[in-house]
Scaffold this motif. Sequence first.
Motif, PDB file in Angstrom:
ATOM      1  N   ALA A 180       1.159  -1.023   0.706  1.00 22.11           N
ATOM      2  CA  ALA A 180       0.023  -0.016   0.094  1.00 22.11           C
ATOM      3  C   ALA A 180       0.697   1.298  -0.130  1.00 22.11           C
ATOM      4  N   HIS A 181       1.999   1.199   0.455  1.00 25.52           N
ATOM      5  CA  HIS A 181       3.451   1.812  -0.036  1.00 25.52           C
ATOM      6  C   HIS A 181       4.045   2.413  -1.718  1.00 25.52           C
ATOM      7  N   GLY A 182       4.124   3.800  -1.740  1.00 23.00           N
ATOM      8  CA  GLY A 182       5.406   3.815  -2.647  1.00 23.00           C
ATOM      9  C   GLY A 182       6.250   3.420  -2.700  1.00 23.00           C
ATOM     10  N   ALA A 183       7.257   2.727  -1.625  1.00 22.85           N
ATOM     11  CA  ALA A 183       8.393   2.611  -1.409  1.00 22.85           C
ATOM     12  C   ALA A 183       8.029   2.225   0.231  1.00 22.85           C
ATOM     13  N   ILE A 184       9.853   1.454  -0.066  1.00 20.07           N
ATOM     14  CA  ILE A 184       9.748   0.767   1.340  1.00 20.07           C
ATOM     15  C   ILE A 184      11.629   1.075   1.634  1.00 20.07           C
ATOM     16  N   LEU A 185      11.726   1.133   2.914  1.00 22.83           N
ATOM     17  CA  LEU A 185      12.916   1.563   2.790  1.00 22.83           C
ATOM     18  C   LEU A 185      13.847   1.473   3.864  1.00 22.83           C
ATOM     19  N   VAL A 186      14.612   0.543   3.672  1.00 24.30           N
ATOM     20  CA  VAL A 186      15.724   0.211   5.493  1.00 24.30           C
ATOM     21  C   VAL A 186      17.296   0.894   5.058  1.00 24.30           C
ATOM     22  N   GLY A 187      17.795   0.745   6.083  1.00 21.90           N
ATOM     23  CA  GLY A 187      19.368   0.696   6.131  1.00 21.90           C
ATOM     24  C   GLY A 187      20.290   0.376   5.752  1.00 21.90           C
ATOM     25  N   PRO A 196      17.428  -8.320   2.902  1.00 23.38           N
ATOM     26  CA  PRO A 196      15.670  -8.671   2.547  1.00 23.38           C
ATOM     27  C   PRO A 196      15.565  -8.325   1.586  1.00 23.38           C
ATOM     28  N   ALA A 197      14.500  -9.077   0.879  1.00 18.84           N
ATOM     29  CA  ALA A 197      14.111  -9.367  -0.109  1.00 18.84           C
ATOM     30  C   ALA A 197      13.575  -7.846  -1.242  1.00 18.84           C
ATOM     31  N   LEU A 198      12.521  -7.699   0.738  1.00 21.81           N
ATOM     32  CA  LEU A 198      12.047  -6.163   0.285  1.00 21.81           C
ATOM     33  C   LEU A 198      10.571  -6.217  -1.121  1.00 21.81           C
ATOM     34  N   THR A 199      10.035  -7.372  -0.669  1.00 20.91           N
ATOM     35  CA  THR A 199       9.298  -7.574  -1.541  1.00 20.91           C
ATOM     36  C   THR A 199       7.809  -7.728  -1.184  1.00 20.91           C
ATOM     37  N   ALA A 200       6.769  -6.775  -1.366  1.00 24.93           N
ATOM     38  CA  ALA A 200       5.797  -7.831  -1.036  1.00 24.93           C
ATOM     39  C   ALA A 200       4.788  -8.468  -1.342  1.00 24.93           C
ATOM     40  N   ARG A 201       4.732  -9.158  -0.720  1.00 31.13           N
ATOM     41  CA  ARG A 201       4.358 -11.284  -0.778  1.00 31.13           C
ATOM     42  C   ARG A 201       3.064 -11.612  -0.173  1.00 31.13           C
ATOM     43  N   ASP A 202       2.283 -12.659  -0.664  1.00 30.72           N
ATOM     44  CA  ASP A 202       0.975 -13.408  -0.383  1.00 30.72           C
ATOM     45  C   ASP A 202       1.892 -14.764  -0.104  1.00 30.72           C
ATOM     46  N   GLY A 203       2.282 -15.372   1.006  1.00 33.04           N
ATOM     47  CA  GLY A 203       3.229 -16.257   0.708  1.00 33.04           C
ATOM     48  C   GLY A 203       4.107 -16.117  -0.140  1.00 33.04           C
ATOM     49  N   GLU A 204       4.865 -16.776  -1.077  1.00 37.68           N
ATOM     50  CA  GLU A 204       5.428 -16.998  -1.950  1.00 37.68           C
ATOM     51  C   GLU A 204       5.377 -16.297  -3.133  1.00 37.68           C
ATOM     52  N   ARG A 205       4.227 -15.571  -3.294  1.00 33.55           N
ATOM     53  CA  ARG A 205       3.039 -15.264  -4.447  1.00 33.55           C
ATOM     54  C   ARG A 205       3.534 -13.811  -4.470  1.00 33.55           C
ATOM     55  N   LEU A 206       3.930 -12.896  -5.787  1.00 33.17           N
ATOM     56  CA  LEU A 206       4.445 -11.409  -5.372  1.00 33.17           C
ATOM     57  C   LEU A 206       3.184 -11.228  -5.593  1.00 33.17           C
ATOM     58  N   LEU A 207       2.523  -9.127  -5.085  1.00 36.36           N
ATOM     59  CA  LEU A 207       1.543  -8.646  -4.994  1.00 36.36           C
ATOM     60  C   LEU A 207       1.835  -8.210  -5.901  1.00 36.36           C
ATOM     61  N   PRO A 208       0.615  -7.962  -6.812  1.00 36.32           N
ATOM     62  CA  PRO A 208       0.231  -6.487  -7.804  1.00 36.32           C
ATOM     63  C   PRO A 208       1.387  -5.523  -7.544  1.00 36.32           C
ATOM     64  N   HIS A 209       1.072  -5.107  -6.627  1.00 42.59           N
ATOM     65  CA  HIS A 209       2.203  -3.678  -6.879  1.00 42.59           C
ATOM     66  C   HIS A 209       3.521  -3.866  -5.589  1.00 42.59           C
ATOM     67  N   GLN A 210       4.204  -3.357  -6.248  1.00 43.45           N
ATOM     68  CA  GLN A 210       5.474  -3.991  -5.781  1.00 43.45           C
ATOM     69  C   GLN A 210       6.110  -2.046  -5.307  1.00 43.45           C
ATOM     70  N   PRO A 211       6.485  -2.151  -4.236  1.00 40.58           N
ATOM     71  CA  PRO A 211       7.613  -0.760  -3.470  1.00 40.58           C
ATOM     72  C   PRO A 211       8.746  -0.475  -4.370  1.00 40.58           C
ATOM     73  N   ILE A 212       8.717   0.752  -4.717  1.00 41.66           N
ATOM     74  CA  ILE A 212      10.382   1.271  -4.869  1.00 41.66           C
ATOM     75  C   ILE A 212      10.833   0.953  -3.419  1.00 41.66           C
ATOM     76  N   PRO A 213      12.181  -0.118  -4.091  1.00 40.93           N
ATOM     77  CA  PRO A 213      12.858  -1.114  -2.950  1.00 40.93           C
ATOM     78  C   PRO A 213      14.025   0.211  -2.513  1.00 40.93           C
ATOM     79  N   VAL A 214      14.334   0.927  -1.111  1.00 43.52           N
ATOM     80  CA  VAL A 214      15.217   2.578  -0.953  1.00 43.52           C
ATOM     81  C   VAL A 214      16.021   1.477   0.031  1.00 43.52           C
ATOM     82  N   VAL A 215      17.386   2.117   0.011  1.00 40.92           N
ATOM     83  CA  VAL A 215      18.362   1.960   0.191  1.00 40.92           C
ATOM     84  C   VAL A 215      19.268   2.673   1.517  1.00 40.92           C
TER      85      VAL A 215
END
Length: 352
Positions: A180-187, A196-215
Amino acid sequence: MRRALELAATGPAGGLNPQVGCVLLGPDGSLLAEGVHRGAGSPHAEADALSRVPPGAAVGATAVVTLEPCDHTGRTGPCSTALIDAGVARVVFAQPDPNPLAAGGAARLRAAGVRVDAGVLADEAEALNERWSASLRLGRPWVTAKWAASLDGRIAAADGTSRWITGAEARADAHRRRAAHGAILVGTGTALADDPALTARDGERLLPHQPIPVVLGLRDLAPGAALHDHPRPVLRVPSRDPRAAVAAVADAGASSVFVEGGPTVVSAFLAAGLVDEVLVYLAPTLLGGDRLATGDIGVPTIAAQRRLALREVHRLGDDLLVVARPEGAPGSGGLHTSPDPGTPSTRPTEGD
């Protein structure tokens, strides 16, 4: 309007454009077409619906839209003009457009003789696009800070292991909130330690919307890091300043960012006053030690404590999700409790 809201919710969340749905009805109330906005540069919901009917078929029709039709020419033309040109006789919308650059569609429609009714299910429409609307008001992306912890506030055991403090239901909820977010951030610390993969998943399936991974940070990612396999390119922010990260997220086209950590990064965002919402998953366990969820956030005395207003409490299996916002912030009142997940979250050092 409820159907239009259902359609809107299928559009991508967290981008620079809102989620919008449209239902086009004939003069007799029959369904002519439905439309949804599918992201920046794609047709707006009204134009999408109009494109699904033959020329002239929308004369005398009613357009039911979740957001006031725009009166702005950007990558697409103004929806107000498209509705007028199509011969639509009535427009019903839920939320007034909070974007001053795009607002004014209702006035243009009325001036052209189109009947306009506003405010139908406005609260539900505003809740759907809350983060997008807030980002316009704030002048920056909405920031959600999330962590998962034991009841004594620890995010890992003394040896650094953290998988899993919370249960499967809490982790599933977290992945839905990521989406539900546009980006996901870690240090970089979390990126290097937990891979981390920083993907959005339902079990092993990727959800339709993937936030931008930010480091955020100065160190490089490992050559074989899981982030290199993310479906979206990694946004690197070579800085320790959370303000730089927020600016980079905005430049990348996201209106919200999900900050997962670790503790150093979460604390930096809190100390900078950049957190609009806090999500804490609490597991009924005790870990002790010094692996705390946050570090120094600039609170030298009890008088300077950062008070939060509880917004929601959900039970997720054996765990609790607490949603809170800074006191005085919009939407910070009205505690809601529920045994249901409702929506999602994640954690800084649980690794993915």
